[in-house]
Design an enzyme around this catalytic site. Structure first.
Site, PDB file in Angstrom:
ATOM      1  CB  SER A 253      -2.795   5.029 -16.308  1.00  0.00           C
ATOM      2  OG  SER A 253      -2.578   6.636 -16.403  1.00  0.00           O
TER       3      SER A 253
ATOM      4  N   GLY B 257      -9.253   5.198  -5.655  1.00  0.00           N
ATOM      5  CA  GLY B 257      -7.936   4.456  -6.056  1.00  0.00           C
ATOM      6  C   GLY B 257      -6.974   5.032  -5.097  1.00  0.00           C
TER       7      GLY B 257
ATOM      8  CG  ASP C 146      -1.801   1.215   1.349  1.00  0.00           C
ATOM      9  OD1 ASP C 146      -1.501   2.126   0.741  1.00  0.00           O
ATOM     10  OD2 ASP C 146      -2.848   0.844   2.389  1.00  0.00           O
TER      11      ASP C 146
ATOM     12  CG  ASP D  77      -6.505  11.243  -6.004  1.00  0.00           C
ATOM     13  OD1 ASP D  77      -6.076  11.741  -5.021  1.00  0.00           O
ATOM     14  OD2 ASP D  77      -7.164  11.973  -6.990  1.00  0.00           O
TER      15      ASP D  77
HETATM   16  P1  ADP Z   1      -5.583   5.631 -12.238  1.00  0.00           P
HETATM   17  O1  ADP Z   1      -6.686   6.527 -12.164  1.00  0.00           O
HETATM   18  O2  ADP Z   1      -4.122   6.302 -12.576  1.00  0.00           O
HETATM   19  O3  ADP Z   1      -5.795   4.411 -13.128  1.00  0.00           O
HETATM   20  P2  ADP Z   1      -5.919   4.222  -9.785  1.00  0.00           P
HETATM   21  O4  ADP Z   1      -5.603   4.735  -8.332  1.00  0.00           O
HETATM   22  O5  ADP Z   1      -7.349   3.702  -9.957  1.00  0.00           O
HETATM   23  O6  ADP Z   1      -5.058   5.335 -10.799  1.00  0.00           O
HETATM   24  O7  ADP Z   1      -5.194   2.966 -10.000  1.00  0.00           O
HETATM   25  C1  ADP Z   1      -3.654   2.857 -10.070  1.00  0.00           C
HETATM   26  C2  ADP Z   1      -2.999   1.646  -9.591  1.00  0.00           C
HETATM   27  O8  ADP Z   1      -3.036   1.931  -7.990  1.00  0.00           O
HETATM   28  C3  ADP Z   1      -3.855   0.389  -9.690  1.00  0.00           C
HETATM   29  O9  ADP Z   1      -2.975  -0.803 -10.267  1.00  0.00           O
HETATM   30  C4  ADP Z   1      -4.476   0.135  -8.300  1.00  0.00           C
HETATM   31  O10 ADP Z   1      -4.720  -1.224  -7.892  1.00  0.00           O
HETATM   32  C5  ADP Z   1      -3.428   0.671  -7.436  1.00  0.00           C
HETATM   33  N1  ADP Z   1      -3.947   1.059  -6.159  1.00  0.00           N
HETATM   34  C6  ADP Z   1      -4.949   1.253  -5.653  1.00  0.00           C
HETATM   35  N2  ADP Z   1      -4.864   1.828  -4.276  1.00  0.00           N
HETATM   36  C7  ADP Z   1      -3.473   1.482  -4.118  1.00  0.00           C
HETATM   37  C8  ADP Z   1      -2.678   2.046  -2.768  1.00  0.00           C
HETATM   38  N3  ADP Z   1      -3.355   2.184  -1.625  1.00  0.00           N
HETATM   39  N4  ADP Z   1      -1.278   1.600  -2.775  1.00  0.00           N
HETATM   40  C9  ADP Z   1      -0.768   1.316  -3.937  1.00  0.00           C
HETATM   41  N5  ADP Z   1      -1.522   1.112  -5.107  1.00  0.00           N
HETATM   42  C10 ADP Z   1      -2.838   1.263  -5.223  1.00  0.00           C
END
Ligand code: ADP
Length: 171
Positions: free
Chosen positions: A121, A31, A9, A33
């Protein structure tokens, strides 16, 4: 620069800067963000709002990067960057690579030595995992920077395994 792949994470990474896969509004999303704002607290959003009110009235353009505090997170800074939405008909890989380049540049300018990146992305924005890893490593493995260590953080076990396979078999 040393480049590591880890499963985990990003909000828990003990590094100088973590990169946020933001959207251009800078005002939060799902996600990574969502997790960053939830765990980092309101200070991050307050700085994002200030950026919208000053330099980025129309939002942060895709591929660009800008830093804020990391609030209550273990990192010192969050570097926000906006990945492109994946398109099957248009090649947006250059914009995706810009995210890694510009986030690394901003982190370096701040004096960060260790930086963690999510797989930009590859979530809501739909980029295929293997190619997202390829684009990330294309930039990170050959970057000229004062940053000493980049960690690409893969959230789940399947994505982490894919990333290891991609790294083991470069294109
Ligand atoms: P985007 O809109 O750029 O696609 P996302 O946040 O939806 O961004 O996802 C980008 C990647 O980060 C995905 O592979 C998702 O599974 C992953 N992700 C989601 N939450 C976390 C987290 N807390 N730490 C690391 N990676 C994460």
């Amino acid at each position: 620069m040393q480049v590591n792949l880890v499963q985990g994470d990003i909000t828990r990474q003990e590094v100088d800067a973590i990169v946020n896969a933001a959207n251009s509004s800078l005002l939060g999303g799902g996600g990574v963000d969502g997790a960053i704002h939830r765990k980092g607290g309101p200070e991050i959003l307050a700085e994002c709002r200030a950026l919208r009110a000053s330099h980025y009235g129309r939002g942060l353009p895709t591929g660009q990067a800008v830093a804020t505090t990391a609030g209550k997170l273990p990192a010192r800074w969050v570097v926000h960057t906006v990945g492109p939405v994946y398109s099957a008909t248009e090649d947006r890989a250059e914009l995706l690579r810009d995210c890694y380049r510009n986030a690394l540049r901003v982190a370096g300018e701040l004096g960060a030595r260790t930086v963690a990146f999510p797989l930009i992305s590859s979530g809501i924005f739909g980029w295929p995992i293997d190619d997202a890893v390829r684009q990330a490593l294309a930039v990170l493995d050959s970057a000229e920077t004062t940053v000493e260590q980049a960690t690409l953080v893969l959230f789940d076990a399947a994505t982490y395994q894919s990333a290891l396979s991609v790294r083991g078999a470069p294109a």
